[in-house]
Design a protein around this motif. Structure first.
Motif, PDB file in Angstrom:
ATOM      1  N   SER A   5       0.838  -1.211   0.000  1.00  0.00           N
ATOM      2  CA  SER A   5       0.000   0.000   0.000  1.00  0.00           C
ATOM      3  C   SER A   5       0.871   1.259   0.000  1.00  0.00           C
ATOM      4  O   SER A   5       0.504   2.280  -0.595  1.00  0.00           O
ATOM      5  N   GLN A  43       2.034   1.764  -3.493  1.00  0.00           N
ATOM      6  CA  GLN A  43       0.897   2.242  -4.289  1.00  0.00           C
ATOM      7  C   GLN A  43       0.711   3.750  -4.093  1.00  0.00           C
ATOM      8  O   GLN A  43       0.469   4.488  -5.048  1.00  0.00           O
ATOM      9  N   GLN A  44       0.868   4.179  -2.835  1.00  0.00           N
ATOM     10  CA  GLN A  44       0.768   5.617  -2.533  1.00  0.00           C
ATOM     11  C   GLN A  44       1.797   6.415  -3.311  1.00  0.00           C
ATOM     12  O   GLN A  44       1.515   7.490  -3.843  1.00  0.00           O
TER      13      GLN A  44
END
Length: 501
Positions: free
Chosen positions: A186, A189-190
């Motif tokens: 995550s 992804q950020q």
């Protein structure tokens, strides 16, 4: 009780060299005992930090961390950040060490001072504060770099990223990708979303605007190491297929000696392995296929007696074809019947003829390269000419494998190849993402006039028949768009406000 005596010490900053030296030591030493004189004491010490005598300045700077207590810490961090503009190496090192020591007292408070100057300070201060963060954060222990501190860095960095030059953007990506909390799926992804925002993938692509082209390439270079089977490159691959490929021949760049078209195709090839589900897959695959055809010539027409009818033998662009064929092979897996049911029979026949002709030229070239490299080992392979031949052999072998796959009936997409410019062994993800920069303890030097790149070299096979653009350069560029801290990406306004202690 001794307030008057302390005031005399403070007044020492207006005296001669001896008085100033004593003041530089005693003001911080007794600072904590006179909270009501805190402002006067800090201001007095600041006067000493700007003294004409270098030894007094150094002494005053060295003692600054002693003032970093409670509410005073962000102010001291702000002051130290401004002092990073010193060109005296000993002084510069003292400022670095002082900042690191208050970092360990209160990381968020120190970061507050640094970011306040990055957002509002003079250009030289901003530049050196960013450099400080990019080189020193990774040296701090985990107990200092807590999750809360890392979240603060991310929040403040996002504010800065609203208005940065290309070079600053690269440094911030290095800072953020080094944060432990962003090593997760995550987190990556950020970061990809941050890069996509910076690349402005919603805008219309203008191939003749060098700033627009360089911005896209610089952002894509930052995104490539972040992609994986869980972090998809779909948004970037889609943009490249829809907007960049159709304009490939019109691309412009200010970077001297850069084959901008090959650069774009290499990036697309690297990203294609991690593309997820694409909305307009067939349309984009068609664009990729059409671009591939441009580099896959038909055989020259032959006269009745079998000899060439005066047409020149077409040049085979091996480097371009490796990238395009690889990208087509990767995306083709998602629509395996593209060649058989989405193309008409005539188109497929034409493609097979082109593949066959290319494969013939390829075989001749591979034989020439193998012959040239036969029996060569160790030092002999390290000569510039042989290095190029080794790369050429990787490229041609890759194309050979991919063409064989497409010759299957129906076409197959099962083979895997390692792109010629990538290391053969599978790199450990953590090593791959490890930072390469070393820290410097001297004042940062100005960037050189032009971006450093390995010169792109072209290898011409002995026969001259199948000459090609074989690039052996690495496309990973560190640094700004227009040498030094260029004003690429619209440029930041003039932030020079003088010292704001």
């Amino acid at each position: 009780q001794h307030k008057d005596a302390y005031q005399v010490i403070l007044d020492g900053v207006k005296g001669g060299a001896k008085e100033k030296r004593l003041a530089a030591q005693f003001i911080p030493k007794f600072f904590k005992h006179f909270p009501e004189l805190a402002d006067s004491a800090i201001n007095a010490q600041l006067d000493l930090c700007e003294d004409e005598d270098v030894s007094i300045r150094r002494q005053a700077i060295k003692e600054l961390p002693q003032f970093a207590t409670g509410d005073n810490l962000p102010r001291v961090a702000d002051i130290l950040t401004q002092l990073l503009q010193s060109d005296d190496s000993a002084e510069f090192n003292l400022v670095n060490n002082a900042l690191l020591s208050i970092f360990k007292m209160d990381a968020k408070g120190t970061l507050g001072g640094l970011f306040s100057q990055i957002l509002q300070g003079e250009d030289i201060v901003r530049e050196r504060a960013i450099k400080f963060l990019s080189t020193k954060l990774k040296t701090l222990p985990e107990e200092v770099m807590t999750k809360e501190v890392e979240e603060f860095i991310l929040t403040e960095s996002k504010k800065v990223l609203e208005d940065v030059t290309g070079e600053e953007f690269v440094l911030f990506m290095k800072i953020l990708s080094g944060l432990k909390s962003l090593q997760t799926v995550s987190g990556r992804q950020q970061l990809v979303e941050l890069v996509a925002e910076q690349a402005d993938l919603e805008q219309t692509f203008n191939p003749s605007d060098t700033d627009c082209v360089d911005r896209l390439l610089q952002c894509t270079r930052q995104a490539v190491p972040l992609f994986s089977k869980n972090v998809h490159s779909t948004k970037f691959v889609t943009y490249f297929c829809e907007h960049v490929l159709p304009n490939l021949s019109s691309l412009t760049t200010l970077v001297e000696g850069l084959d901008i078209q090959l650069e774009v195709l290499k990036l697309l090839a690297e990203m294609s392995s991690f593309c997820g589900d694409m909305e307009k897959l067939e349309t984009n695959l068609k664009k990729l296929f059409d671009k591939l055809l441009e580099y896959m010539p038909l055989p020259p027409e032959e006269a009745e007696n079998g000899e060439n009818a005066g047409n020149e033998e077409p040049k085979l662009q091996f480097s371009y074809v490796e990238c395009l064929l690889y990208s087509f092979h990767q995306l083709g897996r998602k629509l395996p019947d593209f060649l058989t049911s989405k193309l008409n029979a005539e188109k497929l026949k034409d493609f097979k003829i082109r593949l066959q002709y290319f494969a013939r030229g390829l075989q001749v070239y591979i034989r020439q390269l193998r012959l040239a490299l036969q029996g060569k080992t160790g030092e002999a392979l390290k000569t510039e000419e042989n290095k190029i031949k080794v790369v050429a052999l990787k490229i041609t072998n890759n194309i050979n494998v991919l063409i064989k796959d497409l010759f299957h009936i129906p076409p197959s997409y099962k083979s895997t190849v390692t792109l010629s410019w990538k290391p053969v062994q599978k790199a450990d993800a953590s090593q791959k993402r490890a930072s390469e920069d070393t820290t410097s303890s001297s004042p940062p030097k100005k960037a050189s006039a032009g971006p450093k790149r390995d010169a792109r070299q072209i290898y011409n096979p002995p026969s001259g028949k199948y000459s090609s653009n074989l690039g052996s350069f690495s496309y990973e560029q560190r640094g700004g768009f227009r040498s030094g801290r260029g004003r690429g990406w619209g440029g930041r306004g003039n932030r020079s406000r003088g010292r704001i202690y």
